[in-house]
Scaffold this active site. Structure first.
Site, PDB file in Angstrom:
ATOM      1  N   LYS A 175       0.823  -1.213   0.000  1.00 21.93           N
ATOM      2  CA  LYS A 175       0.000   0.000   0.000  1.00 21.93           C
ATOM      3  C   LYS A 175       0.857   1.264   0.000  1.00 21.93           C
ATOM      4  O   LYS A 175       1.909   1.322   0.655  1.00 21.93           O
ATOM      5  CB  LYS A 175      -0.924  -0.016   1.223  1.00 21.93           C
ATOM      6  CG  LYS A 175      -1.951   1.111   1.267  1.00 21.93           C
ATOM      7  CD  LYS A 175      -2.882   0.929   2.453  1.00 21.93           C
ATOM      8  CE  LYS A 175      -3.924   2.038   2.535  1.00 21.93           C
ATOM      9  NZ  LYS A 175      -4.851   1.836   3.678  1.00 21.93           N
ATOM     10  N   MET A 226      -6.607   9.123   2.881  1.00 24.81           N
ATOM     11  CA  MET A 226      -6.814   7.744   3.332  1.00 24.81           C
ATOM     12  C   MET A 226      -7.947   7.588   4.349  1.00 24.81           C
ATOM     13  O   MET A 226      -7.867   6.754   5.251  1.00 24.81           O
ATOM     14  CB  MET A 226      -5.518   7.183   3.911  1.00 24.81           C
ATOM     15  CG  MET A 226      -4.384   7.148   2.904  1.00 24.81           C
ATOM     16  SD  MET A 226      -3.042   6.029   3.310  1.00 24.81           S
ATOM     17  CE  MET A 226      -2.771   6.328   5.021  1.00 24.81           C
ATOM     18  N   SER A 252      -9.323   2.381   2.203  1.00 25.24           N
ATOM     19  CA  SER A 252      -8.347   3.068   1.383  1.00 25.24           C
ATOM     20  C   SER A 252      -7.326   2.157   0.712  1.00 25.24           C
ATOM     21  O   SER A 252      -6.494   2.612  -0.075  1.00 25.24           O
ATOM     22  CB  SER A 252      -7.609   4.116   2.230  1.00 25.24           C
ATOM     23  OG  SER A 252      -6.951   3.506   3.338  1.00 25.24           O
ATOM     24  N   SER A 253      -7.361   0.850   1.026  1.00 23.01           N
ATOM     25  CA  SER A 253      -6.429  -0.093   0.379  1.00 23.01           C
ATOM     26  C   SER A 253      -7.021  -0.651  -0.910  1.00 23.01           C
ATOM     27  O   SER A 253      -6.829  -1.825  -1.242  1.00 23.01           O
ATOM     28  CB  SER A 253      -6.093  -1.249   1.338  1.00 23.01           C
ATOM     29  OG  SER A 253      -5.660  -0.785   2.585  1.00 23.01           O
ATOM     30  N   ILE A 273      -7.902   1.142   9.562  1.00 20.37           N
ATOM     31  CA  ILE A 273      -8.259   1.927  10.748  1.00 20.37           C
ATOM     32  C   ILE A 273      -9.779   2.094  10.850  1.00 20.37           C
ATOM     33  O   ILE A 273     -10.289   2.543  11.867  1.00 20.37           O
ATOM     34  CB  ILE A 273      -7.572   3.306  10.733  1.00 20.37           C
ATOM     35  CG1 ILE A 273      -7.612   3.966  12.111  1.00 20.37           C
ATOM     36  CG2 ILE A 273      -8.192   4.229   9.681  1.00 20.37           C
ATOM     37  CD1 ILE A 273      -6.817   5.232  12.223  1.00 20.37           C
ATOM     38  N   GLY A 275     -11.780  -0.177   8.371  1.00 18.36           N
ATOM     39  CA  GLY A 275     -12.241  -1.104   7.334  1.00 18.36           C
ATOM     40  C   GLY A 275     -11.404  -1.069   6.078  1.00 18.36           C
ATOM     41  O   GLY A 275     -11.771  -1.668   5.065  1.00 18.36           O
ATOM     42  N   SER A 276     -10.261  -0.379   6.102  1.00 16.66           N
ATOM     43  CA  SER A 276      -9.499  -0.123   4.881  1.00 16.66           C
ATOM     44  C   SER A 276      -8.880  -1.360   4.234  1.00 16.66           C
ATOM     45  O   SER A 276      -8.469  -1.305   3.081  1.00 16.66           O
ATOM     46  CB  SER A 276      -8.393   0.904   5.151  1.00 16.66           C
ATOM     47  OG  SER A 276      -8.966   2.167   5.403  1.00 16.66           O
TER      48      SER A 276
END
Length: 632
Positions: A175, A226, A252-253, A273, A275-276
């Site tokens: 990432k 993010m 964000s991933s 942090i 659900g990313s």
């Protein structure tokens, strides 16, 4: 004469007064004109300064993209020279890659070439790509593969097998926010694209994975700052979902989720942090695992805030974790990462090696609790079916499934998550991190809500539906007081106590619940539908491990979101937007989430593996394989 004199004097006085008033009025007028002129000049100067700043940031970002695109990858010449292409269907898992290389059935070099070829075809923005890649290390990866082949020639395969190289030859993506030597860490921020922001060394987790034999070949895209469940920013653009190019892969991933789903790589490093890791895994129909936060190290990962100062991380900490196509690969990641070198380098990580005996244990009679709705955002009909089928499959396999009654509902958990993250007020940390860059449109609703004056909040709340009104009340213009923040922190402590007690009283091995109430949303919608991610944020508040496993896809007759079946306090604008999300959703993947208490990571993965084996999910995305439609 006296009267005439007095009259004359009075007239003279009135004339003087008139002249004085006129002079005062003129002075006032001049002052107003001067003030207006100065104010206008200040406004114009501010606007020009803002324009110049944004122009510089834009040019800096464009230069970063150009440097990436201009980078020469010699390995692409090798790929072009090969007359026989690899079979696209033959994309190995991380575990298969490692075992195949050691046994001599797979060439580490050929495998890297295959991954690079797919990255170029499907991971990039050009051609058929889903625009998931921000930076590429193809030649470096090829060089590492060559070294592995040389190592295998010198040493007996059995020695390599026992050397701790658990990820030998496995191509991975990392990432954007996790440091890789020589790469940028942008966090989707234009101000982080300068050459001075290139990492001098690997983050600790990447260092450990390299020691285990992993080969980073690319980096995945993220959302700006993010903190959005999409992956779009003003540098690298928007990442597309391989199942439906009009939808987001999550965030964000999201770059990692898309790369794994398109089989560009078998394993990716994400962070979570809120659900990313799990949102992209769910949207892309792959597996994602968020460990207990302190189980792995975040050393070397950027904080998407100015000067890397992000105090909220101590209240709701981020954690890195794997995204893969199977649960075994996530377990392999944990096994490779939870090693003495990690514990010695970061004293804040408890020295707990991965317990493979728990993960690999084949046991019947697991006691699994479940809930189908968090009471805040009911899942769509297809997601309810996914839960029903999973529960039935578990029971048929000899496991015990019992209803679990959450001690708090989504109104409590999601409201608390919002209140804690909005405590500073006005999205101050977000805007400071941008250093002059404009927020992308996805944040418009959140930004407007955070900047609503406090005196208007009660009035606006009366005009809104119950769910939106509760979110307006959760935030405060200018931020909340220290006392109020401690009260929210106390609420968080109480929340954790309640869930721990309920979990222990239920005597369950794990809890399963809908990963999300809806499938992947269309691009740009998530900012108006953040309330739908309440299920994901629960484990972040609790500091518990959680993972998602794909179990089914949406049927043609399930592509709807029925408002009639909802509780009255959910028949609102969120529900109408959810119905829009469901339009054209047939064929999209749905997942089930597994939740266990802190440091029960192996048990969480064990139950995920059980569900994976029972679900036998075999659907794959095909939208990214179709030629892109050109806009006229």
């Amino acid at each position: 004469l006296n009267y005439s004199y007095r009259g004359h004097n009075k007239a003279t006085t009135m004339e003087s007064t008139t002249k004085g008033s006129s002079s005062t009025a003129s002075a006032t007028h001049l002052a107003i004109v001067a003030t207006a002129t100065l104010s206008s000049a200040y406004v114009i100067q501010t606007l020009l300064r803002k324009y110049d700043t944004r122009k510089k940031l834009r040019l800096m970002a464009e230069e970063a993209v150009q440097r990436r695109d201009d980078k020469v990858h010699k390995v692409l010449e090798i790929i072009a020279s090969k007359t026989q292409q690899h079979d696209d269907a033959c994309c190995y898992s991380a575990l298969e890659t490692r075992e195949g290389i050691i046994r001599g059935n797979i060439s580490a070099v050929d495998n890297i070439i295959q991954s690079v070829r797919r990255c170029v075809l499907y991971g990039r923005k050009d051609g058929q790509g889903v625009n998931a890649i921000t930076e590429e290390f193809y030649d470096e990866g090829y060089g590492e593969a060559v070294k592995i082949m040389s190592l295998l020639k010198k040493e007996a395969n059995e020695e390599v097998l026992l050397s701790g190289k658990l990820l030998l030859g496995v191509p991975i993506s990392v990432k954007d926010c996790v440091a890789v030597k020589g790469a940028l860490q942008t966090g989707g921020l234009q101000c982080r694209t300068g050459e001075e922001h290139r990492s001098a060394e690997d983050s600790l987790i990447v260092h450990i994975l390299r020691q285990a034999g992993a080969i980073p070949i690319c980096r995945g895209n993220v959302s700006q700052v993010m903190m959005m469940p999409e992956s779009s920013n003003n540098i690298w653009g928007t990442t597309l979902n391989p199942w439906d190019l009009d939808r987001t892969p999550g965030g964000s991933s999201g770059g990692e989720g898309a790369l794994v789903a398109t089989k560009c790589i078998p394993l990716a490093v994400g962070t979570d942090i809120g659900g990313s890791i799990r949102i992209p895994a769910t949207y892309c129909g792959v597996v994602g695992f968020k460990p207990t936060p302190s189980r792995l190290s975040m050393e070397g990962s950027m904080r998407p805030r100015k000067d890397n100062r992000f105090g909220m991380a101590i209240t709701i900490p981020a954690v890195c974790g794997p995204i893969a196509r199977c649960v075994d690969d996530c377990a392999l990641f944990m096994r490779a990462a939870c090693v003495p070198d990690l514990f010695q380098a970061d004293p804040y990580v408890p020295p707990i090696p991965f317990d493979d005996k728990i993960y690999a244990k084949k046991e019947k009679g697991l006691r699994i609790g479940y809930f189908v709705s968090d009471g805040w955002f009911d899942p769509c009909q297809a997601q309810k079916r996914a839960m029903d089928e999973t529960i039935s499959a578990l029971e048929d396999a000899g496991h015990v499934c019992i209803p679990f009654h959450p001690p708090t509902n989504g109104w409590d958990t999601y409201g608390l998550y919002v209140a804690l993250n909005a405590a500073e007020g006005n999205m101050r940390g977000f805007t400071e991190a941008l250093e002059g860059e404009a927020l992308i449109p996805h944040y418009n609703t959140l930004y407007a809500a955070s900047n609503l004056p406090n005196f208007l909040r009660p009035l606006v709340s009366l005009m809104l539906d119950e769910r939106r009104a509760s979110l307006v009340k959760a935030a405060s213009y200018g931020g909340i007081s220290v006392y109020d923040f401690w009260q929210r922190s106390a609420d968080l402590i109480e929340l954790r106590k309640k869930w721990t007690q309920a979990y222990q009283n239920a005597q369950v091995d794990a809890i399963i619940h809908p990963a999300l109430p809806l499938p992947a949303v269309q691009h740009g919608i998530s900012g108006d539908l953040t309330s739908a991610f309440s299920y994901m944020m629960l484990s972040n508040l609790l500091l518990w491990p959680s993972g998602v496993v794909p179990v089914t896809t949406i049927r043609e007759d399930e592509a709807y979101y029925s408002l009639v079946d909802l509780p009255k306090n959910q028949r609102d604008s969120f529900a109408r937007l959810a119905n829009k999300v469901m339009e054209g959703s047939a064929g999209l993947p749905l997942s089930v989430a597994v939740l266990t208490s802190s440091f029960q990571d192996e048990k969480c993965l064990q139950v995920m593996k059980v569900i994976e084996d029972l679900a036998q999910f075999a659907a794959e995305p095909t939208a990214y394989l179709q030629p892109k439609k050109t806009k006229k």
